[in-house]
Design a protein around this motif. Structure first.
Motif, PDB file in Angstrom:
ATOM      1  N   SER A  55      15.228  -2.681  -3.485  1.00 54.66           N
ATOM      2  CA  SER A  55      14.724  -3.487  -4.598  1.00 54.66           C
ATOM      3  C   SER A  55      13.723  -4.535  -4.111  1.00 54.66           C
ATOM      4  O   SER A  55      12.715  -4.790  -4.771  1.00 54.66           O
ATOM      5  N   PHE A  56      13.979  -5.133  -2.961  1.00 54.02           N
ATOM      6  CA  PHE A  56      13.009  -6.068  -2.379  1.00 54.02           C
ATOM      7  C   PHE A  56      11.692  -5.364  -2.068  1.00 54.02           C
ATOM      8  O   PHE A  56      10.618  -5.920  -2.282  1.00 54.02           O
ATOM      9  N   ILE A  57      11.783  -4.149  -1.559  1.00 55.68           N
ATOM     10  CA  ILE A  57      10.571  -3.379  -1.270  1.00 55.68           C
ATOM     11  C   ILE A  57       9.818  -3.089  -2.565  1.00 55.68           C
ATOM     12  O   ILE A  57       8.585  -3.214  -2.617  1.00 55.68           O
ATOM     13  N   ASN A  58      10.534  -2.721  -3.617  1.00 54.37           N
ATOM     14  CA  ASN A  58       9.885  -2.484  -4.919  1.00 54.37           C
ATOM     15  C   ASN A  58       9.205  -3.744  -5.443  1.00 54.37           C
ATOM     16  O   ASN A  58       8.102  -3.678  -5.993  1.00 54.37           O
ATOM     17  N   VAL A  59       9.843  -4.888  -5.283  1.00 55.78           N
ATOM     18  CA  VAL A  59       9.235  -6.149  -5.726  1.00 55.78           C
ATOM     19  C   VAL A  59       7.974  -6.426  -4.910  1.00 55.78           C
ATOM     20  O   VAL A  59       6.942  -6.823  -5.461  1.00 55.78           O
ATOM     21  N   ALA A  60       8.033  -6.201  -3.606  1.00 49.96           N
ATOM     22  CA  ALA A  60       6.858  -6.424  -2.756  1.00 49.96           C
ATOM     23  C   ALA A  60       5.706  -5.507  -3.165  1.00 49.96           C
ATOM     24  O   ALA A  60       4.549  -5.942  -3.215  1.00 49.96           O
ATOM     25  N   ILE A  61       6.005  -4.261  -3.472  1.00 52.87           N
ATOM     26  CA  ILE A  61       4.971  -3.335  -3.937  1.00 52.87           C
ATOM     27  C   ILE A  61       4.366  -3.845  -5.238  1.00 52.87           C
ATOM     28  O   ILE A  61       3.145  -3.831  -5.415  1.00 52.87           O
TER      29      ILE A  61
ATOM     30  N   PHE B  91      -3.901   2.868  -8.922  1.00 57.37           N
ATOM     31  CA  PHE B  91      -2.708   3.282  -9.646  1.00 57.37           C
ATOM     32  C   PHE B  91      -1.946   4.340  -8.861  1.00 57.37           C
ATOM     33  O   PHE B  91      -0.741   4.245  -8.688  1.00 57.37           O
ATOM     34  N   PHE B  92      -2.645   5.349  -8.345  1.00 55.51           N
ATOM     35  CA  PHE B  92      -1.968   6.416  -7.616  1.00 55.51           C
ATOM     36  C   PHE B  92      -1.426   5.935  -6.275  1.00 55.51           C
ATOM     37  O   PHE B  92      -0.378   6.380  -5.840  1.00 55.51           O
ATOM     38  N   THR B  93      -2.111   5.005  -5.645  1.00 51.12           N
ATOM     39  CA  THR B  93      -1.624   4.468  -4.376  1.00 51.12           C
ATOM     40  C   THR B  93      -0.296   3.741  -4.570  1.00 51.12           C
ATOM     41  O   THR B  93       0.657   3.979  -3.837  1.00 51.12           O
ATOM     42  N   PHE B  94      -0.224   2.877  -5.552  1.00 47.66           N
ATOM     43  CA  PHE B  94       1.010   2.123  -5.761  1.00 47.66           C
ATOM     44  C   PHE B  94       2.093   2.979  -6.414  1.00 47.66           C
ATOM     45  O   PHE B  94       3.270   2.782  -6.142  1.00 47.66           O
ATOM     46  N   SER B  95       1.725   3.934  -7.226  1.00 43.08           N
ATOM     47  CA  SER B  95       2.711   4.859  -7.781  1.00 43.08           C
ATOM     48  C   SER B  95       3.328   5.677  -6.657  1.00 43.08           C
ATOM     49  O   SER B  95       4.526   5.942  -6.662  1.00 43.08           O
ATOM     50  N   SER B  96       2.516   6.054  -5.690  1.00 45.14           N
ATOM     51  CA  SER B  96       3.026   6.800  -4.541  1.00 45.14           C
ATOM     52  C   SER B  96       3.999   5.953  -3.736  1.00 45.14           C
ATOM     53  O   SER B  96       4.997   6.461  -3.234  1.00 45.14           O
ATOM     54  N   ALA B  97       3.716   4.673  -3.603  1.00 44.47           N
ATOM     55  CA  ALA B  97       4.618   3.783  -2.862  1.00 44.47           C
ATOM     56  C   ALA B  97       5.971   3.687  -3.568  1.00 44.47           C
ATOM     57  O   ALA B  97       7.017   3.744  -2.920  1.00 44.47           O
ATOM     58  N   TYR B  98       5.947   3.559  -4.895  1.00 45.36           N
ATOM     59  CA  TYR B  98       7.215   3.553  -5.642  1.00 45.36           C
ATOM     60  C   TYR B  98       7.940   4.891  -5.483  1.00 45.36           C
ATOM     61  O   TYR B  98       9.164   4.938  -5.366  1.00 45.36           O
ATOM     62  N   GLY B  99       7.196   5.965  -5.471  1.00 47.43           N
ATOM     63  CA  GLY B  99       7.784   7.291  -5.288  1.00 47.43           C
ATOM     64  C   GLY B  99       8.432   7.454  -3.927  1.00 47.43           C
ATOM     65  O   GLY B  99       9.485   8.083  -3.798  1.00 47.43           O
TER      66      GLY B  99
ATOM     67  N   LEU C 290      12.273   8.294  -3.174  1.00 46.48           N
ATOM     68  CA  LEU C 290      12.644   9.396  -2.292  1.00 46.48           C
ATOM     69  C   LEU C 290      13.563   8.918  -1.167  1.00 46.48           C
ATOM     70  O   LEU C 290      14.547   9.594  -0.837  1.00 46.48           O
ATOM     71  N   LEU C 291      13.253   7.776  -0.576  1.00 48.99           N
ATOM     72  CA  LEU C 291      14.127   7.214   0.457  1.00 48.99           C
ATOM     73  C   LEU C 291      15.520   6.946  -0.091  1.00 48.99           C
ATOM     74  O   LEU C 291      16.520   7.199   0.581  1.00 48.99           O
ATOM     75  N   ASN C 292      15.586   6.445  -1.320  1.00 43.87           N
ATOM     76  CA  ASN C 292      16.883   6.184  -1.946  1.00 43.87           C
ATOM     77  C   ASN C 292      17.678   7.486  -2.084  1.00 43.87           C
ATOM     78  O   ASN C 292      18.855   7.538  -1.735  1.00 43.87           O
ATOM     79  N   ILE C 293      17.032   8.507  -2.576  1.00 48.08           N
ATOM     80  CA  ILE C 293      17.725   9.784  -2.767  1.00 48.08           C
ATOM     81  C   ILE C 293      18.198  10.357  -1.435  1.00 48.08           C
ATOM     82  O   ILE C 293      19.363  10.732  -1.277  1.00 48.08           O
ATOM     83  N   ILE C 294      17.300  10.406  -0.459  1.00 47.19           N
ATOM     84  CA  ILE C 294      17.638  11.022   0.838  1.00 47.19           C
ATOM     85  C   ILE C 294      18.776  10.284   1.526  1.00 47.19           C
ATOM     86  O   ILE C 294      19.797  10.880   1.888  1.00 47.19           O
ATOM     87  N   PHE C 295      18.612   8.968   1.722  1.00 46.68           N
ATOM     88  CA  PHE C 295      19.622   8.229   2.479  1.00 46.68           C
ATOM     89  C   PHE C 295      20.932   8.067   1.719  1.00 46.68           C
ATOM     90  O   PHE C 295      22.003   8.055   2.329  1.00 46.68           O
TER      91      PHE C 295
END
Length: 137
Positions: A62-68, A96-104, A108-113
């Motif tokens: 969530s901190f990473i999402n806020v930073a993004i 838009f695509f750069t930051f959308s990719s960062a959220y993605g 993905l990290l959430n799902i994998i780990f």
């Protein structure tokens, strides 16, 4: 609590972040992991440990999402200020695509780990996330 139920709840605590993130994208992951942990934390030391691990990981994401979001806001504000009087909006879609990719990537990290943590907890092994700020101790 028997060992099988303990392993099941250990796995559910890890999956709580994914479930919560699917419902409320930015804070649901914390709420999901927190609720699962609070339900059974007093019943087992294993569940308590895995709940803290899962909660710390979800807080980190969530901190990473806020930073993004902050970076996107700053970038968008600078871009808008620079092009306030220009009619050149040709590169707006790239941001838009750069930051959308960062959220993605965070999703993905959430799902994998979280799945790795759930599988390990279901085997009865304690899982420690590799990317996690240890806030809840």
């Amino acid at each position: 609590m028997d060992h099988k139920e303990e392993k099941t709840w250990g796995a559910l605590v890890h999956l709580g972040g994914i479930i919560g993130m699917a419902i409320l994208s930015h804070v649901g992951n914390i709420i999901g992991a927190l609720v699962m942990w609070l339900i059974k934390r007093n019943d087992s030391a294993f569940i308590d440990n895995q709940g803290k691990e899962a909660l710390n990981f979800q807080i980190t994401l969530s901190f990473i999402n806020v930073a993004i979001g902050v970076l996107y806001g700053i970038r968008h504000g600078v871009w808008a200020f620079r092009h306030m009087w220009d009619n050149d909006f040709s590169f707006r879609h790239i941001d838009f695509f750069t930051f959308s990719s960062a959220y993605g990537i965070v999703w993905l990290l959430n799902i994998i780990f979280s799945i790795i943590g759930a599988v390990r907890a279901n085997k009865g092994e304690a899982y420690r996330y590799p990317i996690s700020w240890r806030i809840v101790k």
